[in-house]
Design a protein around this motif. Sequence first.
Motif, PDB file in Angstrom:
ATOM      1  N   THR A 160      -3.840  -1.905   0.532  1.00 51.25           N
ATOM      2  CA  THR A 160      -5.087  -1.146   0.393  1.00 51.25           C
ATOM      3  C   THR A 160      -5.118  -0.389  -0.923  1.00 51.25           C
ATOM      4  OG1 THR A 160      -5.082  -0.882   2.800  1.00 51.25           O
ATOM      5  CG2 THR A 160      -6.563   0.517   1.550  1.00 51.25           C
ATOM      6  N   LYS A 203      -8.879   0.818  -1.977  1.00 48.42           N
ATOM      7  CA  LYS A 203      -9.627   1.221  -0.791  1.00 48.42           C
ATOM      8  C   LYS A 203      -8.906   2.270   0.041  1.00 48.42           C
ATOM      9  CE  LYS A 203     -12.178  -3.122  -0.288  1.00 48.42           C
ATOM     10  NZ  LYS A 203     -12.572  -4.215   0.612  1.00 48.42           N
ATOM     11  N   HIS A 259     -11.918   3.878   1.766  1.00 55.51           N
ATOM     12  CA  HIS A 259     -12.237   3.333   3.083  1.00 55.51           C
ATOM     13  C   HIS A 259     -11.227   3.703   4.163  1.00 55.51           C
ATOM     14  CE1 HIS A 259     -12.324   0.230   6.286  1.00 55.51           C
ATOM     15  NE2 HIS A 259     -13.627   0.325   6.127  1.00 55.51           N
TER      16      HIS A 259
END
Length: 1184
Positions: free
Chosen positions: A677, A682, A686
């Motif tokens: 990630t 992200k 996220h």
Amino acid sequence: MAASSVNPFLSDSDEESDRKMGRNKDAGTPGPAVPEHSPPSLLLSPQQEPGYGSGSGAGVVKAAEAQRVPLDSIAAQLLRDQYILTALEFHTELQEAGRELPRLRDYFSNPGNFERQMSTPPKDLAPVPGQLNRAGSISTLDSLDFARYSDDGNRETDERLAVLEFELRKAKETIQSLRANLTQAAAFTESDVPLQERKNYKSSPEIQEAVKPLEKRALNFLVNEYLLKINYKLTSITFSDENDDQDFELWDDVGLNIPKPPDLLQMYREYGSHATSSKEMIDVAVGVDPKDLEVLPYDKELAALQQPQPQEAKTVQELQDQLNILNNEKLLLASQIRQLKSEIEIFKQHNLTAAPESTMLPPATSEQVPQMRPMDSGEYLDVRSFENDSCHPEKEEVNSSCLTDTNIDSSIHSIDPSTVATLIPHDKKETKSTTDTSHETIQFNKPNRTLSPAFHQALLSFCRMATDSRLGVEVSRIADSEHSVMLMLGRCLPHIVPNVLLAKREELIPLILCTACLHPEPKERDQLLHILFNLIKRPDDEQRQMILTGCVAFARHVGPTRVEAELLPQCWEQINHKYPERRLLVAEACGALAPYLPKEIRSSLVLSMLQQMLTEDKADLVREAVIKSLGIIMAYIDDSDKYLQGFELQMSALSDPSERVINATHQVFLPAFAAWTTELGKLQSHLIPTLLNNIEKIIRDGEHGLDEHKLHLHLSAMQSLIPPLFALVLKNAPFASKAKLQGEVPQIEVTRFPRPASPLQDVATIIGSREQLSVLLQLYDNQLEHEGTTGWDNLLWVVNQLLPHLIETVGNINVTSTSCVHDFSRYFWRLCRTFGKIFTNTKVKPQFQEILRLSEEAVDVSATAGNGVLTKATVPIYATGVLTCYNQEEDRKLLVGFLEDVMTTLSLSHASLDSLKAAFVELGANPAYHELLLTVLWYGVVHTSALVRCTAARMFELLVKGVNETLVAQRVVPALITLSSDPEISVRIATIPAFGTIMETVTQRELLERVKMQLASFLEDPQYHDQHSLYMEIIKTFGRVGPNAEPRFRDEFVLPNLHKLAISNNQQAIDTKRLDVAIQLFEAYSALSCCFISEELMVNHFLPGLKCLRIDMEHLSPEHEVILNSMIKECELKVENRTVQEPQSSMSIAASLVSEDTKTRFLNKMGQLSTSGAMLANVFQRKK
């Protein structure tokens, strides 16, 4: 019809006549009469352009062909008379003949020609029978289904069939034309390739020309066909998925204008053997006048570029010299190898012929045995051939013909011992190629006898040899090359494995793997790998590790293609095996083989297999192994589109019911997924925000019941993401480019970071090394202390987005949820410890302090309703999660001051003490903070406000349970005795629960006596006789601590005083106070009835107290009276049973059994308490 429209039913000549008639009419000349009832024409489509068909030359009749009717006139007549099907057939015939008419083509391509009139036609234009009805959608005749859209049920079957046949032909023609266009578009010429690329191809033959789209589609089709033919079905499926724009079932999908070539195998076999047909060639001379040539302006520059540079020429010369040296060494070594091989062969032959008795025999002839072997079953020596000394072709199994005898080479006898000693090491290292075609012979001494060959054969037949069975055949032929050895092992291993003990079968793993690696037949390799995965019925941990080690070695040896084609299908077959050990082997194999698989297979097939096992497998051990393998897969995935699938797997793993799976998720999967990630960018955009939003949703949905387990899982995941978050901050810091290892690097303090749950959560492991981390930490602290966070986007996200979001979330949780407070406290503690002391002091603490503004004005009226910020969970989480991160003197002072301020502010504002209690409970769990908490409470003991002193007295109750008895005696009891003599009666009453807790937890007799005297003073001092709240608190404390207190204290103090309080309550004049005390007495007696009470106490205190309580309940609460009657009967029965019991020695055992039985029955019946008096009456009745 519009004026600009053209009648499609008129030919060009007819239109010309109409125009002439119109002109004559305008001039007053009568023209030919027009029939009044001509067939009505169909409306033209609005999209039809003006001048439709007017420019066509089909209707122009030449003078020489005046006697022939033009085709266009025939077409116009058919359309005018509504012979649509005939016109359609006419159109088709013309198309096949290559004489297509524009009129018919345009007519049948226009959907407007087949629509019905929506309005009623005029009377003079009545519908012609057989007129086409309007289709449900705008469609051409090519796609018109007359049987579906027709309202006329009398249409003939042959007409529908004709239309359908036409439609089919039309569709096929359309498909063929589209494919032709596609083929032409795909087959771009060399001119489409950029000039620079063409130059590269021509100047560098090793650079392959760019593949054309048409070539690519053809090769894809052939490759897929080959994969299916050799049963590589999984590979074929994956290959088809990656080329989803191509239909592998139909060759015509490749292109229309190219024939299908032979398959790959046929092309390979014919490669190099096909002959090129000779073509006639003619020499052509071309002359060019030099004057016509133009001088290019870049000739000089081109010549300069073509001249080699001095440095490049020097490098080329050096490489050429090295190449010459290596070639010479290669030739020298090759010659040495040949010489050594010949010497070794001579030595072998000499060793075979040097028998002891051979020196005593006269010279004899020798027989040669050739080593010619059939290749279809492997190269081997058949010992059965030695049974026959003569040359009998019908009995030969190895030799194809008899060879003549030859003498032994005389050089054999010339080998000296030193030469033999020199050759032995080379013999051990020598590896013979299976492609060696030299016909070596082995010579045997033949006796100088005159016996016939038949006699020799008959004599040797008495040597019994089993050459007829399968095993005899294998034994009789000895492999003499790697190829034949592999073939022999492939044949024998399937028969060997079942006969080996299960406990020793792992010894066969090396043999199976080597054979599977080197065997030439795919079918045999598949069988061997199947044996490997089914070698042990239920492999234990050590056996699985051995098999996995072999699988990894196999994968390293054969490469990713064979791993995909041979190993993965074995895993797939066992994915739903009934034994969990087999499924566990599959789960572990997927992770172990991940580095050796094609990257497309990792992110597709293997990921799907593991996802299926995670969701469907019921064994915790299997799912744990799946999670670990998924973590490994996450480190090898390149496809960013799989991120959301990985996130779903993470959430699924976190919600798994097994603790083993969750631990594996935190230790392996989460760190690996976080690393990926981070690479995708992200982590902050996220992953963490999504988890935080989920936490908010859980808290928001938990107003009526918080799901503490789910919240714990999400907060644990957030904790696991702190190390990769800090590593991201360090790697993207402004000073990251300056972090270089130079000189001696200082060591990182052992306590600098919290202990990681696994090596993957160690910040040093994420960064790369402890030395690199040490350099980054130095720059990190210096940046925060002197330069700030300007331009540091990743750290600014933590400060400006993550921390405010977390603090806001903390303010919404229920402060009475101990586990929730603990989880948030641990998260903040890890966050602050990981990001460091400077970050905590400059970024975290100020944000909390801004919210908590400790002052009396800050706690407004809403605090009494529980809405003030100091009454929320922000207080305990800040105290236990932030202020306890560092344990230096100034940090402890700050914590003490904060708790004192909170206690003072809450007390003076009459707010709820739940937040302060939560902080004391969380800190009290760690003995290191007991002294600190006692310091805070002593501050409250000596405070000038009675409210603060009362709060301090109540806090002692929470602290006593975790503090050792020494501190209780030295610090707690003196403080409580001080408060018990406080001028304010509320303060004295507040000490009673703490005294009761001491009686419940402490075992020192002197301490218990002091507490007992203090409680007795509360009961006997006349000044407390009218203190209703004091009696309530004492009775409540007795009921709470009585069952767990020392038996002597309970018998001598609690029960007698409860009896006295029950008697005094009978004289209480105020019913409300009398009922309050009676209810508390009922609760206390209910709790004490579960304890063992001696007969004396039962008769003297317990039963009389219950009867006094029954008097109160008769007037105030009849429901409780029913229960009391049952309790009294139960106690009386116990007393009666004890009087008739036998020996005194068994009294204690029987009493304990009765008491336990009573306790169980009483608690069960108390749970059935309801408002029904009839039910309550039967609660304590004995069973008949």
